[in-house]
Design a protein around this motif. Structure first.
Motif, PDB file in Angstrom:
ATOM      1  N   LEU A   3    -131.021  23.150  36.783  1.00 49.28           N
ATOM      2  CA  LEU A   3    -130.312  21.902  37.557  1.00 49.28           C
ATOM      3  C   LEU A   3    -129.138  21.521  37.311  1.00 49.28           C
ATOM      4  CD1 LEU A   3    -133.897  20.158  38.252  1.00 49.28           C
ATOM      5  CD2 LEU A   3    -132.119  20.676  39.936  1.00 49.28           C
ATOM      6  N   ALA A   4    -128.638  21.491  35.740  1.00 50.47           N
ATOM      7  CA  ALA A   4    -127.520  20.941  35.215  1.00 50.47           C
ATOM      8  C   ALA A   4    -126.558  22.009  35.705  1.00 50.47           C
ATOM      9  CB  ALA A   4    -127.471  21.128  33.771  1.00 50.47           C
ATOM     10  N   ALA A   5    -126.898  23.435  35.811  1.00 46.93           N
ATOM     11  CA  ALA A   5    -125.624  24.309  36.092  1.00 46.93           C
ATOM     12  C   ALA A   5    -125.629  24.146  37.842  1.00 46.93           C
ATOM     13  CB  ALA A   5    -126.109  25.789  35.901  1.00 46.93           C
ATOM     14  N   ILE A   6    -126.723  23.848  38.479  1.00 44.09           N
ATOM     15  CA  ILE A   6    -126.602  23.748  39.989  1.00 44.09           C
ATOM     16  C   ILE A   6    -125.583  22.518  40.361  1.00 44.09           C
ATOM     17  CG2 ILE A   6    -127.776  22.912  42.287  1.00 44.09           C
ATOM     18  CD1 ILE A   6    -129.914  24.961  41.179  1.00 44.09           C
ATOM     19  N   ARG A   7    -125.908  21.391  39.491  1.00 47.23           N
ATOM     20  CA  ARG A   7    -125.281  20.106  39.763  1.00 47.23           C
ATOM     21  C   ARG A   7    -123.728  20.178  39.365  1.00 47.23           C
ATOM     22  NH1 ARG A   7    -129.806  17.550  38.046  1.00 47.23           N
ATOM     23  NH2 ARG A   7    -129.354  17.581  35.490  1.00 47.23           N
ATOM     24  N   GLU A   8    -123.431  21.136  38.473  1.00 45.64           N
ATOM     25  CA  GLU A   8    -121.956  21.323  37.947  1.00 45.64           C
ATOM     26  C   GLU A   8    -121.266  22.084  38.993  1.00 45.64           C
ATOM     27  OE1 GLU A   8    -119.534  24.057  34.773  1.00 45.64           O
ATOM     28  OE2 GLU A   8    -121.376  22.830  34.068  1.00 45.64           O
ATOM     29  N   GLU A   9    -121.904  23.153  39.706  1.00 45.51           N
ATOM     30  CA  GLU A   9    -121.335  24.056  40.817  1.00 45.51           C
ATOM     31  C   GLU A   9    -121.083  22.955  42.208  1.00 45.51           C
ATOM     32  OE1 GLU A   9    -120.100  26.729  40.979  1.00 45.51           O
ATOM     33  OE2 GLU A   9    -120.414  26.689  38.729  1.00 45.51           O
ATOM     34  N   LEU A  10    -122.138  22.155  42.424  1.00 47.42           N
ATOM     35  CA  LEU A  10    -121.935  21.292  43.421  1.00 47.42           C
ATOM     36  C   LEU A  10    -120.870  20.224  43.484  1.00 47.42           C
ATOM     37  CD1 LEU A  10    -125.745  20.657  44.647  1.00 47.42           C
ATOM     38  CD2 LEU A  10    -123.794  22.193  45.734  1.00 47.42           C
TER      39      LEU A  10
ATOM     40  N   GLU B   8    -143.220  20.165  38.509  1.00 45.42           N
ATOM     41  CA  GLU B   8    -143.141  18.818  37.793  1.00 45.42           C
ATOM     42  C   GLU B   8    -141.782  19.077  37.038  1.00 45.42           C
ATOM     43  OE1 GLU B   8    -144.618  15.979  38.447  1.00 45.42           O
ATOM     44  OE2 GLU B   8    -145.488  17.334  40.235  1.00 45.42           O
ATOM     45  N   PHE B   9    -141.539  20.155  36.331  1.00 49.54           N
ATOM     46  CA  PHE B   9    -140.666  20.222  35.600  1.00 49.54           C
ATOM     47  C   PHE B   9    -139.077  20.104  36.252  1.00 49.54           C
ATOM     48  CE2 PHE B   9    -143.335  23.388  32.809  1.00 49.54           C
ATOM     49  CZ  PHE B   9    -143.692  22.281  31.868  1.00 49.54           C
ATOM     50  N   LEU B  10    -139.155  20.616  37.596  1.00 50.58           N
ATOM     51  CA  LEU B  10    -137.896  20.626  38.049  1.00 50.58           C
ATOM     52  C   LEU B  10    -137.645  19.028  38.706  1.00 50.58           C
ATOM     53  CD1 LEU B  10    -138.404  23.667  40.497  1.00 50.58           C
ATOM     54  CD2 LEU B  10    -136.335  23.174  38.949  1.00 50.58           C
ATOM     55  N   ARG B  11    -138.953  18.578  39.012  1.00 48.81           N
ATOM     56  CA  ARG B  11    -138.694  17.054  39.380  1.00 48.81           C
ATOM     57  C   ARG B  11    -138.334  16.196  37.966  1.00 48.81           C
ATOM     58  NH1 ARG B  11    -144.241  16.548  42.775  1.00 48.81           N
ATOM     59  NH2 ARG B  11    -143.156  17.108  44.799  1.00 48.81           N
ATOM     60  N   ASP B  12    -138.767  16.460  36.994  1.00 47.64           N
ATOM     61  CA  ASP B  12    -138.307  15.856  35.758  1.00 47.64           C
ATOM     62  C   ASP B  12    -137.082  16.013  35.357  1.00 47.64           C
ATOM     63  OD1 ASP B  12    -140.972  14.761  35.441  1.00 47.64           O
ATOM     64  OD2 ASP B  12    -141.499  16.221  33.861  1.00 47.64           O
ATOM     65  N   ALA B  13    -136.637  17.326  35.405  1.00 45.20           N
ATOM     66  CA  ALA B  13    -135.057  17.666  35.270  1.00 45.20           C
ATOM     67  C   ALA B  13    -134.191  16.984  35.997  1.00 45.20           C
ATOM     68  CB  ALA B  13    -134.886  19.212  35.275  1.00 45.20           C
ATOM     69  N   ASN B  14    -134.708  17.038  37.373  1.00 45.11           N
ATOM     70  CA  ASN B  14    -133.719  16.252  38.471  1.00 45.11           C
ATOM     71  C   ASN B  14    -133.849  14.786  38.110  1.00 45.11           C
ATOM     72  OD1 ASN B  14    -132.078  16.499  40.905  1.00 45.11           O
ATOM     73  ND2 ASN B  14    -133.767  15.627  42.165  1.00 45.11           N
ATOM     74  N   SER B  15    -134.461  14.077  37.862  1.00 39.86           N
ATOM     75  CA  SER B  15    -134.896  12.723  37.681  1.00 39.86           C
ATOM     76  C   SER B  15    -133.903  12.227  36.321  1.00 39.86           C
ATOM     77  CB  SER B  15    -136.072  12.020  37.690  1.00 39.86           C
ATOM     78  OG  SER B  15    -136.735  12.466  36.470  1.00 39.86           O
ATOM     79  N   GLY B  16    -133.835  13.198  35.639  1.00 39.92           N
ATOM     80  CA  GLY B  16    -132.945  12.809  34.377  1.00 39.92           C
ATOM     81  C   GLY B  16    -131.556  13.249  34.309  1.00 39.92           C
TER      82      GLY B  16
END
Length: 195
Positions: A160-167, A186-194
């Motif tokens: 998610l950090a890498a995708i956010r940087e690319e976006l 759940e891990f993806l949701r947690d990483a996205n909410s952080g």
């Protein structure tokens, strides 16, 4: 939460591969295995063209890499084979896993997920120009989390950090994340909410 091979109308599906770009066997429930099976062309129920494996083998031969590892984070494109009937244009094969213990498990270096995400977006932008394809959407599985790779929570945070940087660099993309594992969701949701 869905199997990646059931994704429709998404330009690019990203497959997780080993650094030898050897796709998983079609009977294995890995991202690589299910995409290979779904993209294969069939006649009377029998596979007549193992499209993704064939195109990867051709790429390896053309680039003189047959039997040799590519650098972790390398991304190689193929057509979508039979998945094109679902509106998929390309499959990007991300080399994220290095086999260890004679292939019984894999090692994924922490930075490899970000490298593969960056390479996927770069390849998508390049193919927009060189192939004149209207590529605007990309689908990622949880790269690097399988078979002894990164812990799933760590892989989700890195993805998610890498995708956010690319976006941030190029907001023209639509991104879909898929998994069949509820705990990964759940891990993806947690990483996205952080974020």
């Amino acid at each position: 939460m869905a199997p990646i091979e059931r994704v429709w109308d998404t330009d690019i599906l990203v497959s997780s591969e080993n650094v030898y770009l050897e796709m998983s066997k079609t009977f294995r429930p890995t991202v690589s295995g299910v995409l290979r099976r779904a993209a294969a062309e069939r006649a009377a129920g029998e596979v007549v063209d193992d499209v993704l494996a064939r195109e990867l083998a051709l790429w390896l031969h053309t680039h003189r890499r047959t039997g040799l590892a590519v650098p972790p984070g390398t991304v190689v494109p193929t057509s979508a084979g039979a998945l094109s009937r679902q509106g998929v244009r390309r499959i990007y094969h991300a080399a994220v896993a290095t086999p260890v213990d004679h292939g019984s498990r894999y090692h994924v270096a922490p930075g490899t997920v970000a490298d593969a995400v960056r390479a996927s977006f770069e390849l998508g932008r390049a193919e927009r120009r060189t192939l004149a394809l209207p590529l605007t959407s990309i689908c990622f599985p949880l790269l690097g989390a399988g078979h002894g790779g990164l812990p799933a929570a760590d892989a989700a945070a890195r993805l998610l950090a890498a995708i956010r940087e690319e976006l941030r660099r190029d907001p023209s993309w639509s991104v879909l994340l898929v998994t069949v594992h509820r705990e990964y969701l759940e891990f993806l949701r947690d990483a996205n909410s952080g974020s």
